[in-house]
Design an enzyme around this catalytic site. Structure first.
Site, short mmCIF file in Angstrom:
data_model
loop_
_atom_site.label_atom_id
_atom_site.label_comp_id
_atom_site.label_asym_id
_atom_site.label_seq_id
_atom_site.Cartn_x
_atom_site.Cartn_y
_atom_site.Cartn_z
N GLY A 90 0.77 -1.16 0.07
CA GLY A 90 -0.15 0.00 -0.22
C GLY A 90 0.72 1.24 -0.13
O GLY A 90 0.18 2.38 0.40
N TRP A 92 2.25 2.76 -2.62
CA TRP A 92 1.60 3.82 -3.70
C TRP A 92 0.44 4.46 -3.37
O TRP A 92 0.11 5.74 -3.60
CB TRP A 92 1.51 3.00 -5.07
CG TRP A 92 2.82 2.77 -5.78
CD1 TRP A 92 4.08 2.71 -5.18
CD2 TRP A 92 2.95 2.43 -7.19
NE1 TRP A 92 4.83 2.16 -6.23
CE2 TRP A 92 4.21 2.14 -7.31
CE3 TRP A 92 2.06 2.38 -8.14
CZ2 TRP A 92 4.93 1.92 -8.62
CZ3 TRP A 92 2.39 2.19 -9.34
CH2 TRP A 92 3.81 1.70 -9.69
N ASP A 118 -5.00 -6.33 -5.26
CA ASP A 118 -3.67 -7.34 -5.14
C ASP A 118 -4.23 -8.50 -4.81
O ASP A 118 -5.46 -8.72 -4.12
CB ASP A 118 -2.78 -6.80 -4.00
CG ASP A 118 -1.47 -7.29 -4.14
OD1 ASP A 118 -0.43 -6.40 -4.58
OD2 ASP A 118 -1.05 -8.25 -3.92
N ASP A 158 2.21 -1.77 -10.47
CA ASP A 158 3.61 -2.20 -9.96
C ASP A 158 3.51 -3.76 -9.70
O ASP A 158 4.28 -4.34 -9.23
CB ASP A 158 3.68 -1.43 -8.71
CG ASP A 158 5.22 -1.59 -8.10
OD1 ASP A 158 5.92 -1.61 -9.03
OD2 ASP A 158 5.51 -1.39 -7.19
N LYS A 198 5.16 -0.76 -14.35
CA LYS A 198 6.63 -1.30 -14.21
C LYS A 198 6.82 -2.59 -15.24
O LYS A 198 5.95 -3.31 -15.60
CB LYS A 198 6.66 -1.96 -12.88
CG LYS A 198 8.07 -2.65 -12.75
CD LYS A 198 8.16 -2.98 -11.35
CE LYS A 198 7.45 -4.00 -10.69
NZ LYS A 198 7.60 -4.30 -9.28
C1 LIG Z 1 6.19 -4.70 -5.77
S1 LIG Z 1 4.75 -5.12 -4.88
C2 LIG Z 1 3.75 -3.50 -5.10
C3 LIG Z 1 4.19 -2.70 -4.07
C4 LIG Z 1 3.02 -1.59 -4.22
N1 LIG Z 1 3.13 -0.73 -5.52
C5 LIG Z 1 3.41 -0.85 -2.73
O1 LIG Z 1 3.76 0.64 -3.12
O2 LIG Z 1 3.11 -1.00 -1.81
C6 LIG Z 1 4.00 -6.25 -6.31
C7 LIG Z 1 2.73 -6.64 -6.21
O3 LIG Z 1 1.97 -7.21 -7.30
C8 LIG Z 1 1.13 -8.26 -6.87
N2 LIG Z 1 0.54 -9.15 -7.84
C9 LIG Z 1 1.43 -9.73 -8.59
N3 LIG Z 1 0.83 -10.56 -9.47
C10 LIG Z 1 -0.55 -10.20 -9.29
C11 LIG Z 1 -1.98 -10.77 -9.83
N4 LIG Z 1 -1.75 -11.48 -10.69
N5 LIG Z 1 -2.93 -10.11 -9.39
C12 LIG Z 1 -3.12 -8.91 -8.50
N6 LIG Z 1 -1.82 -8.62 -7.87
C13 LIG Z 1 -0.53 -9.21 -8.29
C14 LIG Z 1 1.90 -9.02 -5.41
O4 LIG Z 1 1.08 -9.71 -4.79
C15 LIG Z 1 2.66 -7.68 -4.92
O5 LIG Z 1 1.92 -7.32 -3.71
#
Ligand SMILES: C[S@@+](CC[C@H](N)C(=O)[O-])C[C@H]1O[C@@H](n2cnc3c(N)ncnc32)[C@H](O)[C@@H]1O
Length: 243
Positions: A90, A92, A118, A158, A198
């Site tokens: 969370g 962002w 997410d 992201d 990203k």
């Molecule tokens: C780098 S983290 C994001 C960090 C976030 N931007 C923050 O500031 O807290 C990447 C996120 O992408 C989510 N994710 C990956 N594949 C996903 C999918 N198919 N559907 C939903 N979320 C996904 C992961 O669970 C993870 O929490």
């Protein structure tokens, strides 16, 4: 970081050089912990953005990436309707909520909305709505569209799958996530809207770039200062959705 000593077992210590203090935190390899985990831990403990996030109350260092991108391109404006794909934990959201005035704290300014999606559950945050969902599931886009209940001004992603350890596989996976986010953006963005995602540099993103260039007025590829220089991560910022 506190802790001294160098007993086997993964204790953390501050090392000091002769005369000059060296604050690098060294992590000893514990039995049962892989070298890669030890390297990750050491990097985390020495990362200034990790320390800054802790001090400033952000849920993760990722917060600085969207902050830096928005400082440069200004898409998180008062009243913006934002969808954040892959939003956990969370960070962002913490940056976006005040910028879009989701809590209505700036009187006389438009009030924005924030919807985060997410795989993982996200700790609640005032001004944001979170929904746990696998965005790659069939019909996930329909579910998110229903939750959104209208158009969006910003779609940002992201999303990252956990690393397979194989560079090319990771690259293809992240491009698949990014493409899914882009098609969703084409569906829900209002004219003039912004898409931020990203990607990992590595070749397969060419088609996506081509597509984005057709759909948006401007497409920029950026590596914000807080993105680790040893990672192939970069962000695509596409502005001015043509509708
Ligand atoms: C780098 S983290 C994001 C960090 C976030 N931007 C923050 O500031 O807290 C990447 C996120 O992408 C989510 N994710 C990956 N594949 C996903 C999918 N198919 N559907 C939903 N979320 C996904 C992961 O669970 C993870 O929490």
């Amino acid at each position: 970081m506190t802790g001294t000593g160098g007993k086997k077992g993964g204790r953390v210590r501050k090392s000091s050089g002769r005369g000059q203090r060296d604050l690098t935190v060294k992590v000893k390899t514990a039995r049962g912990r892989r070298n890669s985990s030890t390297r990750w831990l050491q990097r985390q403990l020495n990362d200034p953005y990790v320390q800054r996030a802790k001090a400033e109350g952000y849920r993760g260092r990722a917060a600085y990436k969207i902050m830096e991108l928005d400082d440069k391109f200004r898409f998180l404006v008062n009243g913006a309707r934002v969808v954040d794909l892959g939003c956990a934990p969370g960070g962002w959201a913490q940056v976006a909520v005040p910028r879009i005035n989701a809590l209505g704290e700036k009187s006389g300014k438009k009030i924005g909305t924030f919807l985060g999606i997410d795989l993982q559950e996200v700790e609640p945050l005032a001004g944001a709505t979170f929904h746990q969902l696998d965005f790659m599931e069939d019909d996930a886009d329909v579910v998110v569209k229903d939750l959104l209940g209208g158009k969006a001004d910003v779609v940002m992603s992201d999303m990252a799958a956990s690393s397979s350890g194989h560079k090319q596989t990771d690259h293809l996976r992240i491009i698949a996530l990014c493409e899914a986010a882009a098609y969703f953006a084409f569906d829900v963005l209002d004219e003039g809207g912004t898409f931020v995602a990203k990607v990992l540099a590595g070749g397969a993103e060419g088609e996506l770039q081509k597509l984005l260039k057709q759909k948006f007025e401007k497409v920029m590829n950026v590596k914000p200062p807080s993105s680790r220089s040893d990672s192939s991560e970069k962000f695509v910022v596409a502005m001015g959705f043509k509708g």
